[in-house]
Design a protein around this motif. Sequence first.
Motif, PDB file in Angstrom:
ATOM      1  N   CYS A  51      44.007  46.919  36.796  1.00  0.00           N
ATOM      2  CA  CYS A  51      44.347  45.917  37.816  1.00  0.00           C
ATOM      3  C   CYS A  51      45.761  46.167  38.312  1.00  0.00           C
ATOM      4  CB  CYS A  51      44.309  44.514  37.221  1.00  0.00           C
ATOM      5  SG  CYS A  51      42.656  43.955  36.815  1.00  0.00           S
ATOM      6  N   ILE A  52      45.993  45.871  39.580  1.00  0.00           N
ATOM      7  CA  ILE A  52      47.335  45.985  40.153  1.00  0.00           C
ATOM      8  C   ILE A  52      47.661  44.670  40.858  1.00  0.00           C
ATOM      9  CG2 ILE A  52      46.368  47.223  42.152  1.00  0.00           C
ATOM     10  CD1 ILE A  52      49.104  48.600  42.452  1.00  0.00           C
ATOM     11  N   LYS A  53      48.905  44.196  40.622  1.00  0.00           N
ATOM     12  CA  LYS A  53      49.282  42.860  41.121  1.00  0.00           C
ATOM     13  C   LYS A  53      50.071  42.965  42.426  1.00  0.00           C
ATOM     14  CE  LYS A  53      51.894  38.871  39.367  1.00  0.00           C
ATOM     15  NZ  LYS A  53      52.539  38.369  38.153  1.00  0.00           N
ATOM     16  N   PHE A  54      49.590  42.364  43.467  1.00  0.00           N
ATOM     17  CA  PHE A  54      50.372  42.219  44.701  1.00  0.00           C
ATOM     18  C   PHE A  54      49.713  41.159  45.561  1.00  0.00           C
ATOM     19  CE2 PHE A  54      47.600  44.437  47.755  1.00  0.00           C
ATOM     20  CZ  PHE A  54      46.802  45.209  46.913  1.00  0.00           C
ATOM     21  N   ASP A  55      50.488  40.724  46.570  1.00  0.00           N
ATOM     22  CA  ASP A  55      50.032  39.656  47.458  1.00  0.00           C
ATOM     23  C   ASP A  55      49.386  40.294  48.692  1.00  0.00           C
ATOM     24  OD1 ASP A  55      49.768  37.648  49.314  1.00  0.00           O
ATOM     25  OD2 ASP A  55      51.854  36.940  49.170  1.00  0.00           O
ATOM     26  N   VAL A  56      48.086  40.111  48.867  1.00  0.00           N
ATOM     27  CA  VAL A  56      47.391  40.773  49.984  1.00  0.00           C
ATOM     28  C   VAL A  56      47.826  40.244  51.349  1.00  0.00           C
ATOM     29  CG1 VAL A  56      45.305  41.488  48.720  1.00  0.00           C
ATOM     30  CG2 VAL A  56      45.403  39.203  49.789  1.00  0.00           C
TER      31      VAL A  56
END
Length: 240
Positions: A51-56
């Motif tokens: 999983c990779i965390k960022f704000d789409v």
Amino acid sequence: MARLAMVTGGQRGIGAAISEGLKAAGRRVIASYAGNDAAAAEFTERTGIPCIKFDVSDFDACLAAVAKVQEEHGPIEILVNNAGITRDAMMRKLTRQMWDDVIDTNLGSCYNMCKAVWDNMSAAKFGRIVNIGSVNGQAGQLGQVNYAAAKSGIHGFTKALAQEGARNQITVNAIAPGYVDTEMVRAVPADVLEKIIARIPRGRLGTAQDIARGVVFLTADEADFITGSTLSINGGQHMY
Ligand code: CAA
């Protein structure tokens, strides 16, 4: 090497089923998530899907995340724009912030992510993009002016981009899920939900797997002639 798929919001709800369905179909999968580190860690532990965390909704964050994924894993060949939120309210209570949050997260994200992968897919002359719309983008839904507008926008976005991608063997399709048994739908007031289920000819909520099967179908190499279409998976609730 197996094709690389990226699924936004891919570690919970419908997105988790999509990630797992694509993996079971032999894809390498990366899931994105917005904030819940514990859920993401549990998901990776259980499925082996990173999983990779960022704000789409953040354009620069999308570009940076896609660049990182492509540097580490190679080109993204399959993109599933699934991440979405609800901020339901009747118009008189619908604030500008609720409008912006839903438009930016649900529709802006499709631009952000497609923009980030587009040049590579075009150069590679292969791509599969699936955007997750909604029955409520097709039919409208009281209390969801923002969500219905964003999801309806996704359907137009899909048809326009499909025309641009066709020359480079990039297919762009949408799935319009009906009411699916997820946390998002369980947040609908029980009496409202009861009435909605009563209007579904199939007589039940969908499962996340019902939607994932559609994504696997539309992202197959063999699905080359399907582009610009919307696959409704809604138990017959709305026949469009
Ligand atoms: N038609 C017209 N007016 C209606 C109505 C109807 N069918 N039902 C209720 N109303 C009116 C009520 O009479 C009331 O009016 P008064 O105040 O004048 O009496 C008013 O609407 C209620 O307004 P409130 O703002 O006080 O309502 P609320 O705060 O109780 O809740 C809501 C409103 C948040 C929209 C709530 O009804 C709700 O959550 N509805 C569900 C929306 C929905 O289906 N969301 C889907 C989420 S899942 C999803 O989005 C996934 C997907 O893709 C399918």
